[in-house]
Scaffold this motif. Structure first.
Motif, short mmCIF file in Angstrom:
data_model
loop_
_atom_site.label_atom_id
_atom_site.label_comp_id
_atom_site.label_asym_id
_atom_site.label_seq_id
_atom_site.Cartn_x
_atom_site.Cartn_y
_atom_site.Cartn_z
N LEU A 199 -71.72 26.30 -30.12
CA LEU A 199 -71.65 24.86 -29.87
C LEU A 199 -72.58 24.49 -28.73
O LEU A 199 -72.64 25.20 -27.72
N HIS A 200 -73.28 23.37 -28.87
CA HIS A 200 -74.02 22.79 -27.77
C HIS A 200 -73.27 21.55 -27.32
O HIS A 200 -73.10 20.59 -28.08
N PRO A 305 -77.37 26.15 -32.56
CA PRO A 305 -76.01 25.64 -32.69
C PRO A 305 -75.56 25.44 -34.13
O PRO A 305 -76.36 25.12 -35.01
N HIS A 306 -74.27 25.65 -34.36
CA HIS A 306 -73.64 25.20 -35.60
C HIS A 306 -73.26 23.72 -35.47
O HIS A 306 -73.18 23.02 -36.48
N LEU A 307 -73.02 23.28 -34.24
CA LEU A 307 -72.57 21.91 -33.99
C LEU A 307 -73.02 21.48 -32.60
O LEU A 307 -72.93 22.24 -31.64
N VAL A 308 -73.53 20.24 -32.51
CA VAL A 308 -73.81 19.60 -31.23
C VAL A 308 -72.72 18.55 -31.00
O VAL A 308 -72.42 17.77 -31.91
N ILE A 309 -72.11 18.56 -29.83
CA ILE A 309 -71.06 17.59 -29.54
C ILE A 309 -71.31 16.97 -28.16
O ILE A 309 -71.69 17.67 -27.22
N PHE A 337 -70.36 12.61 -31.65
CA PHE A 337 -70.28 11.92 -30.37
C PHE A 337 -68.92 11.24 -30.24
O PHE A 337 -68.31 10.87 -31.24
N THR A 338 -68.46 11.09 -29.02
CA THR A 338 -67.25 10.32 -28.78
C THR A 338 -67.52 9.33 -27.66
O THR A 338 -68.48 9.46 -26.91
N ASP A 339 -66.64 8.32 -27.56
CA ASP A 339 -66.72 7.39 -26.44
C ASP A 339 -65.36 6.77 -26.20
O ASP A 339 -64.42 6.97 -26.97
N TYR A 340 -65.28 5.99 -25.11
CA TYR A 340 -64.00 5.49 -24.63
C TYR A 340 -63.42 4.36 -25.47
O TYR A 340 -62.21 4.17 -25.51
N CYS A 341 -64.27 3.56 -26.10
CA CYS A 341 -63.76 2.44 -26.90
C CYS A 341 -64.68 2.22 -28.09
O CYS A 341 -65.81 2.74 -28.15
N GLU A 342 -64.21 1.42 -29.03
CA GLU A 342 -64.97 1.19 -30.27
C GLU A 342 -66.27 0.46 -30.00
O GLU A 342 -67.29 0.72 -30.64
N GLU A 343 -66.28 -0.47 -29.05
CA GLU A 343 -67.49 -1.22 -28.74
C GLU A 343 -68.59 -0.30 -28.21
O GLU A 343 -69.76 -0.45 -28.55
N ALA A 344 -68.22 0.66 -27.35
CA ALA A 344 -69.20 1.62 -26.84
C ALA A 344 -69.81 2.41 -27.99
O ALA A 344 -71.02 2.70 -27.99
#
Length: 393
Positions: A199-200, A305-309, A337-344
């Protein structure tokens, strides 16, 4: 909360932002004049934010006994993160140190540098749960992992943890990795992964003071050696008395409490040993200071990587992401990718799609393993949680 028109109006803000938009309720203003001035900009996002506000109840829905306290009460300022942690005796302790405002101001690499250097040389980390043994996973699971975990309830039931345990506040890091892998079709039954998963992990910050919790990946990916390259500007550059750029860390057991290190043991303790013994551990981490596109050539000398996160990436807020996005597109590997809220996430998606000239393979969606405690004083009145939404290319 700041006035949504701060810095864009012809006059300075007059005080606290106490006037929410009557339509979307996601932004607030310090005065009627600022609200009127800002409408020319806000009208383009108001409908979208109104739709996002409809998911408030969904995002606040957790199975824990403390859910109301950690979500609604913190959002309404009836509780704080500090008070939540203090009631459970974990304020400013172990891996919890960075989970509140006072911890964010006092916990740093500078103050932990010396002790970390000693612990790493011994093949272990100086992080602990500081919870009673029954409230966190300090040992191997009692049963085989289900085909797939879909929620915090599934995970807590499998790991035999009671729902009054706050452990999920830290476990959202490894569980988000697990969820991201499942979303892109990577699992222990995937023939491409076999017995190794690379993972990266881009842009780590708070989790750098909670690295021991990544030991839970041993349970989530049984029989698989997990190697994670953590790369980001928050990792210190090379120093003689600090974490070293390029340094490898072996996590040889599950995270434990300072009081329970003698009783909490890995089920495969005889097989999962420090790399100093010449036997590969179940989880290894490697640290890289800098931006992904600048350090990629150094990183892939050991693995592709198998996955970049990229957890809580804030991609729309930092132009430095764009060269990294271009690189990830060329690699043609799954990236989540993740983020704190849907708008971001919406803003990030717009930025990324402008670079890759195509739509996402993984649309924006709620992460069931988001951190179950609200972010204090977010820019928007939207519910915000660490690793709240997930999307991918």
């Amino acid at each position: 909360m700041e006035c949504a028109a701060k810095g864009s109006g012809r006059t300075r803000c007059t005080g606290a932002a106490t006037r929410p938009c009557a339509r979307c309720g996601a932004v607030a203003y310090c005065s009627l004049s600022h609200q009127i001035e800002h409408w020319s900009s806000h009208k383009h996002e108001c409908d979208r934010l109104e739709q996002q506000m409809e998911s408030v109840h969904l995002l606040n829905d957790f199975p824990f006994t403390f859910s109301q306290e950690a979500t609604v009460q913190i959002f309404l300022k009836q509780e704080t993160r500090c008070s939540f942690l203090s009631k459970r005796g974990i304020h400013q302790k172990g891996m919890w140190m960075i989970e509140c405002r006072c911890g964010e101001s006092s916990a740093s690499f500078d103050c932990l540098r010396t002790s970390w250097s000693k612990e790493f040389s011994l093949g272990r980390l100086n992080n602990s749960w500081d919870l009673p043994r029954n409230l966190y996973p300090c040992y191997a699971p009692e049963s085989q992992i289900p085909v797939q975990l879909h929620s915090w309830s599934d995970y807590y039931n499998w790991r035999c943890i009671p729902l009054d345990s706050p452990a999920a506040l830290l476990l959202h890091w490894p569980l988000t990795i697990y969820h991201a892998a499942q979303l892109v079709g990577i699992g222990t039954l995937n023939p491409e992964v076999c017995d190794k998963l690379y993972l990266h992990y881009l842009g780590p910050e708070k989790e750098l003071l909670q690295l021991d919790v990544f030991g839970e990946l041993q349970a989530l990916f049984p029989g698989v050696h997990i190697h994670i390259e953590l790369v980001g500007p928050a990792i210190p550059p090379q120093r003689s008395d600090a974490l070293l750029d390029g340094e490898k860390i072996s996590i040889s057991r599950y995270a434990s409490s300072n009081e329970d290190q003698s009783t909490c043991k890995s089920a495969s303790e005889n097989a999962i040993l420090s790399t100093q013994s010449g036997i590969t551990s179940a989880v290894t981490l490697q640290l890289w200071h800098g931006l992904y596109h600048d350090r990629y050539r150094d990183i892939v000398k050991d693995s592709s990587p198998h996955l970049v996160i990229a957890p809580n990436g804030g991609i729309a807020a930092y132009p430095s992401w764009l060269p990294s996005i271009e690189l990830i597109e060329k690699l043609d590997v799954p990236a989540v990718f993740t983020d704190y809220c849907e708008e971001a996430c919406h803003l990030a998606a717009s930025c990324i799609e402008n670079v890759i000239n195509r739509s996402f393979r993984l649309p924006v969606q709620v992460n069931p393993f988001r951190q179950p405690i609200a972010v204090e004083d977010s820019v928007l009145l939207l519910p915000c949680y660490s690793n709240c939404f997930v999307f991918g290319m």
